[in-house]
Design an enzyme around this catalytic site. Sequence first.
Site, mmCIF file in Angstrom:
data_model
loop_
_atom_site.group_PDB
_atom_site.id
_atom_site.type_symbol
_atom_site.label_atom_id
_atom_site.label_comp_id
_atom_site.label_asym_id
_atom_site.label_seq_id
_atom_site.Cartn_x
_atom_site.Cartn_y
_atom_site.Cartn_z
ATOM 1 N N HIS A 315 0.858 -1.193 0.000
ATOM 2 C CA HIS A 315 0.000 0.000 0.000
ATOM 3 C C HIS A 315 0.889 1.235 0.000
ATOM 4 O O HIS A 315 0.695 2.138 -0.806
ATOM 5 C CB HIS A 315 -0.935 -0.018 1.207
ATOM 6 C CG HIS A 315 -1.903 1.117 1.234
ATOM 7 N ND1 HIS A 315 -2.921 1.240 0.317
ATOM 8 C CD2 HIS A 315 -2.004 2.199 2.057
ATOM 9 C CE1 HIS A 315 -3.620 2.342 0.571
ATOM 10 N NE2 HIS A 315 -3.086 2.944 1.612
ATOM 11 N N GLU A 326 1.990 -1.189 8.102
ATOM 12 C CA GLU A 326 2.127 -2.182 7.045
ATOM 13 C C GLU A 326 3.366 -3.055 7.262
ATOM 14 O O GLU A 326 3.320 -4.275 7.059
ATOM 15 C CB GLU A 326 2.208 -1.467 5.696
ATOM 16 C CG GLU A 326 2.033 -2.358 4.509
ATOM 17 C CD GLU A 326 1.853 -1.562 3.228
ATOM 18 O OE1 GLU A 326 1.628 -2.204 2.184
ATOM 19 O OE2 GLU A 326 1.933 -0.318 3.251
ATOM 20 N N LYS A 347 3.035 4.079 -5.388
ATOM 21 C CA LYS A 347 2.521 5.399 -5.053
ATOM 22 C C LYS A 347 3.637 6.432 -5.021
ATOM 23 O O LYS A 347 3.378 7.635 -5.124
ATOM 24 C CB LYS A 347 1.794 5.365 -3.710
ATOM 25 C CG LYS A 347 0.480 4.600 -3.710
ATOM 26 C CD LYS A 347 -0.219 4.707 -2.375
ATOM 27 C CE LYS A 347 -1.519 3.906 -2.344
ATOM 28 N NZ LYS A 347 -1.281 2.444 -2.334
#
Length: 428
Positions: A315, A326, A347
Amino acid sequence: MGGARVSGRRVVITGMEVIAPGGVGMKEFWSLISEGRTATRSITFFDPAPFRSKVAAEIDFDPHARGLTPQEVRRMDRAAQLAVVAARGAVADSGLDMEAGDPAQVGVTVGSAVGATMGLDTEYRVVSDGGRLDLVDHRYAAPHLYSHLVPSSFTAEVAWAVGAEGPSTVVSTGCTSGIDSIGYAAELVREGSAQVMVAGSSDAPISPITMACFDAIKATTPRADDPASASRPFDGTRNGFVLGEGTAFVVLEELEAARKRGAHLYAEVAGYATRSNAYHMTGLRPDGAEMAEAIKVALGEARMEPDALDYINAHGSGTKQNDRHETAAFKRALGRRALSVPISSIKSMVGHSLGAIGSIEIAASALAMEYQVVPPTANLHTRDPECDLDYVPLVAREVAVDAVLSVGSGFGGFQSAMVLARPERSVR
């Protein structure tokens, strides 16, 4: 959702399309992320001067150039436009002749976290005369404003675009919407409720109202001096995520049917699970227990041990809370394998497009298997002692990739995980 298989049917991805910052199309997307280039920049969609965060990952998208008619462009919010173009592209890539089959056996699932944000923002400014009217004047509203208010309009638009008359659903689970839309669609194929599913997600949230909301909770980065390096997942200097936009769609089919027609097989959806932390709207438990549970269940459905994983698409939002949560989840779910498996966050290059990013990351995971390359985490220069796993800094890595774990974490406590496996290849 996620657990023991209800049948022996295996589900594969046979078509994909991605529209993301840095390029329109799957080829451009893969080129960007595999080369470690970034598409974050100063906001151009509106004047960002009043806002704390002034950077975003925008797409240079011309709907007319991508085949949408003037009427479609007038009718649809930007996120719906992105979804329709990507869904059509995924179907074309799959090689399916949609007119030759039974349309009732073709379904659509569309994920979105914030729906028609840009359209609603624009229309409010019009009917309120730039915010000056307390009582808005409805006479100035666009004739299709209602479709902006209901996210189900996205699913309807995609179904019309691809000729699908089977199960049609919208999934809105915050930032896990993209994974969940594909996971739900895979379950429908697996149980026999549909033969083909066109599934993905779309969000176009780069608007003043969205920026103001994230400014208020200080979730987005205030770093504006070098927009290209503003998104820094797992880096010790990170201070928030970079808002993005985008879409990705996949075509899902039952494995034997796909083989029979000679389809190209990108990946098998081998396992999927989603959980909730029932804890806080934006907060995360530091031990990562709920994400770890989703990972374990997805691996169990895939009948895989942690050692079978070759890559994790994280993520990796770039907030201190998320990245540490995470990291803890990977250690809790995977044990010693967490210390050696390559992990990265795209990202860092394409920003965080909220509900859309999950399906974009699934596409990235499938392409990692396609090309046997793990994309890097860009802008990762300073090691954070609390994020001490192999986060593949700066440069892509050639790796034998046969199984990938992709995870998502969303406001509201949503935690989702999907395992993709490399099926036997067939020739286009």
